[in-house]
Design a protein around this motif. Sequence first.
Motif, PDB file in Angstrom:
ATOM      1  N   MET A   8       0.880  -1.399  -0.315  1.00  0.00           N
ATOM      2  CA  MET A   8      -0.411  -0.515  -0.500  1.00  0.00           C
ATOM      3  C   MET A   8       1.419   1.568  -0.420  1.00  0.00           C
ATOM      4  O   MET A   8       2.136   1.223   0.724  1.00  0.00           O
ATOM      5  CB  MET A   8      -0.669  -0.126   1.127  1.00  0.00           C
ATOM      6  N   THR A   9       0.575   1.484  -1.219  1.00  0.00           N
ATOM      7  CA  THR A   9       1.350   3.489  -0.926  1.00  0.00           C
ATOM      8  C   THR A   9       1.298   3.926   0.426  1.00  0.00           C
ATOM      9  O   THR A   9       0.017   3.875   0.978  1.00  0.00           O
ATOM     10  CB  THR A   9       1.113   4.279  -1.773  1.00  0.00           C
ATOM     11  N   THR A  10       2.390   4.701   0.704  1.00  0.00           N
ATOM     12  CA  THR A  10       2.450   5.520   2.105  1.00  0.00           C
ATOM     13  C   THR A  10       2.969   6.729   1.856  1.00  0.00           C
ATOM     14  O   THR A  10       3.158   6.946   0.645  1.00  0.00           O
ATOM     15  CB  THR A  10       3.134   4.742   2.976  1.00  0.00           C
ATOM     16  N   ILE A  11       3.002   7.580   2.709  1.00  0.00           N
ATOM     17  CA  ILE A  11       3.200   9.057   2.239  1.00  0.00           C
ATOM     18  C   ILE A  11       5.164   9.045   2.398  1.00  0.00           C
ATOM     19  O   ILE A  11       5.154   9.678   2.074  1.00  0.00           O
ATOM     20  CB  ILE A  11       3.219  10.207   4.164  1.00  0.00           C
ATOM     21  N   VAL A  12       5.583   7.858   3.421  1.00  0.00           N
ATOM     22  CA  VAL A  12       6.740   7.989   3.008  1.00  0.00           C
ATOM     23  C   VAL A  12       7.161   7.254   0.952  1.00  0.00           C
ATOM     24  O   VAL A  12       8.328   7.879   0.738  1.00  0.00           O
ATOM     25  CB  VAL A  12       8.000   6.780   2.979  1.00  0.00           C
ATOM     26  N   ASP A  13       6.362   7.118   0.292  1.00  0.00           N
ATOM     27  CA  ASP A  13       6.780   6.315  -1.161  1.00  0.00           C
ATOM     28  C   ASP A  13       6.644   8.118  -1.494  1.00  0.00           C
ATOM     29  O   ASP A  13       7.099   8.117  -2.434  1.00  0.00           O
ATOM     30  CB  ASP A  13       5.835   5.572  -1.562  1.00  0.00           C
ATOM     31  N   ILE A  14       5.465   9.103  -0.769  1.00  0.00           N
ATOM     32  CA  ILE A  14       4.801  10.419  -2.101  1.00  0.00           C
ATOM     33  C   ILE A  14       6.495  10.988  -1.758  1.00  0.00           C
ATOM     34  O   ILE A  14       6.971  11.800  -2.581  1.00  0.00           O
ATOM     35  CB  ILE A  14       3.965  11.023  -1.754  1.00  0.00           C
ATOM     36  N   ASN A  19      11.030  13.409  -3.952  1.00  0.00           N
ATOM     37  CA  ASN A  19      12.586  14.888  -3.431  1.00  0.00           C
ATOM     38  C   ASN A  19      12.008  15.338  -1.624  1.00  0.00           C
ATOM     39  O   ASN A  19      13.091  16.610  -1.468  1.00  0.00           O
ATOM     40  CB  ASN A  19      13.279  15.086  -4.088  1.00  0.00           C
ATOM     41  N   ILE A  20      11.256  15.513  -0.719  1.00  0.00           N
ATOM     42  CA  ILE A  20      10.424  16.035   0.277  1.00  0.00           C
ATOM     43  C   ILE A  20      10.293  15.084   1.619  1.00  0.00           C
ATOM     44  O   ILE A  20      10.582  14.238   0.886  1.00  0.00           O
ATOM     45  CB  ILE A  20       9.428  17.180  -0.494  1.00  0.00           C
ATOM     46  N   SER A  21      10.836  15.932   2.217  1.00  0.00           N
ATOM     47  CA  SER A  21      10.166  15.086   3.464  1.00  0.00           C
ATOM     48  C   SER A  21       8.491  14.464   4.089  1.00  0.00           C
ATOM     49  O   SER A  21       7.531  15.349   3.695  1.00  0.00           O
ATOM     50  CB  SER A  21      10.878  16.055   5.330  1.00  0.00           C
ATOM     51  N   LYS A  22       8.754  13.631   5.003  1.00  0.00           N
ATOM     52  CA  LYS A  22       8.410  13.337   5.115  1.00  0.00           C
ATOM     53  C   LYS A  22       6.790  13.962   5.439  1.00  0.00           C
ATOM     54  O   LYS A  22       5.133  14.238   5.693  1.00  0.00           O
ATOM     55  CB  LYS A  22       7.649  12.250   6.569  1.00  0.00           C
ATOM     56  N   SER A  23       7.210  14.794   6.367  1.00  0.00           N
ATOM     57  CA  SER A  23       5.756  15.715   7.186  1.00  0.00           C
ATOM     58  C   SER A  23       5.501  16.614   6.142  1.00  0.00           C
ATOM     59  O   SER A  23       4.387  17.068   6.510  1.00  0.00           O
ATOM     60  CB  SER A  23       7.256  16.488   7.998  1.00  0.00           C
ATOM     61  N   THR A  24       6.069  17.381   5.434  1.00  0.00           N
ATOM     62  CA  THR A  24       5.422  17.786   4.095  1.00  0.00           C
ATOM     63  C   THR A  24       4.545  17.737   3.804  1.00  0.00           C
ATOM     64  O   THR A  24       3.553  18.420   3.199  1.00  0.00           O
ATOM     65  CB  THR A  24       6.808  18.408   3.267  1.00  0.00           C
ATOM     66  N   VAL A  25       5.268  16.502   2.894  1.00  0.00           N
ATOM     67  CA  VAL A  25       3.906  15.352   2.404  1.00  0.00           C
ATOM     68  C   VAL A  25       2.505  15.474   3.493  1.00  0.00           C
ATOM     69  O   VAL A  25       1.233  15.355   2.969  1.00  0.00           O
ATOM     70  CB  VAL A  25       4.423  13.752   1.754  1.00  0.00           C
TER      71      VAL A  25
END
Length: 344
Positions: A8-14, A19-25
């Motif tokens: 399952m796609t996670t915010i890590v994949d996005i 090329n941005i941080s998880k918190s930004t996503v």
Amino acid sequence: MRQFKKHMTTIVDIAKALNISKSTVSRALHEHGDINPQTKAAVLEMARQLDYQPNLLAQSLVKSKSNTIGIIVPEFLTYFFPTIIMGAQQVAAEAGYNVIICQSQESYKTEVANANVLLANRVDGVLISMTRETKKFDHFKAFERHGIPVVFFNRICDEMNTSKVLVNDYEGALKAVEHLIKNGYRNIAHIGGPPALLITHNRLRGYRDALEKYHLPFKEELVVHCNLSKKDAIHCAEKLLNLKQRPDAVFCVNDPVAIQLMLVAKKRKIDIPSELGIVGFSNDPISEVIEPALTTVQQPVADIGRSAAAILLDTIKKGEDYSPVLKSLKTTLIVRESSKRLPQ
């Protein structure tokens, strides 16, 4: 054989893709005001491309709220429960809630499993119409122990102090039998439902009181109980039509049972309505197209679902400040050819 990998796609994949941080996503997905509009647009587009679906269960653990309600119904065989579900879904969707639908298949064991699934999914509330087999209620009381509000509809549990939505079964049955009496029928039978259900008792009470109102005798042999299956409906119909003093009319607990009675009567060349008047309950769509058309007691089916969902959402909103309510909806007698022995 080809193996499918589950991912399952996670915010890590996005985050990696952009090329941005998880918190930004995360902030972009939750529409925080401090996110650059271009970044937000890029995150949402990448989420769409990667088919990202938020983990609702994880969110519910953090928020203690899932924005999901559950519905447990006994069957999908007739139009009745699907129509109720559609009414409930309409109200839930307008309030921003998702719905998990479970069918117990008239099985107590399956109903318990349904309840456990909804508990595991941390639903915020549950709408329940129980099975014809249900005589123990601990699986329902588990929702109360977890602080999850429950609203019963149609088939209710009187042991729990919760909100309930019903139609006025007693009044509907009284009107149905009174109609038969006014059309000249005198030896009126009743095919009731499973004895464990409150609707069975209320409709039987309406039948008995109508007979008493018009000074007609109540005869035990003219009352049979059906488990609501097609096979048992046929069995009940044959039992009544085999009586030495055959009934000249029958009030049935619902339309599917009434329709099976009509089919059995037709096979025996019993004329409806001159030799046998029949009235059902629920106004199933088939009741209007069968020949002769079936007289029935109409229930506001979609309104049952809408009312139950509205009460449940109000309960969720108010929390401990909420007091249970009992809502009773009116019925309407729809007169058709199956009971018109006398000119109207």
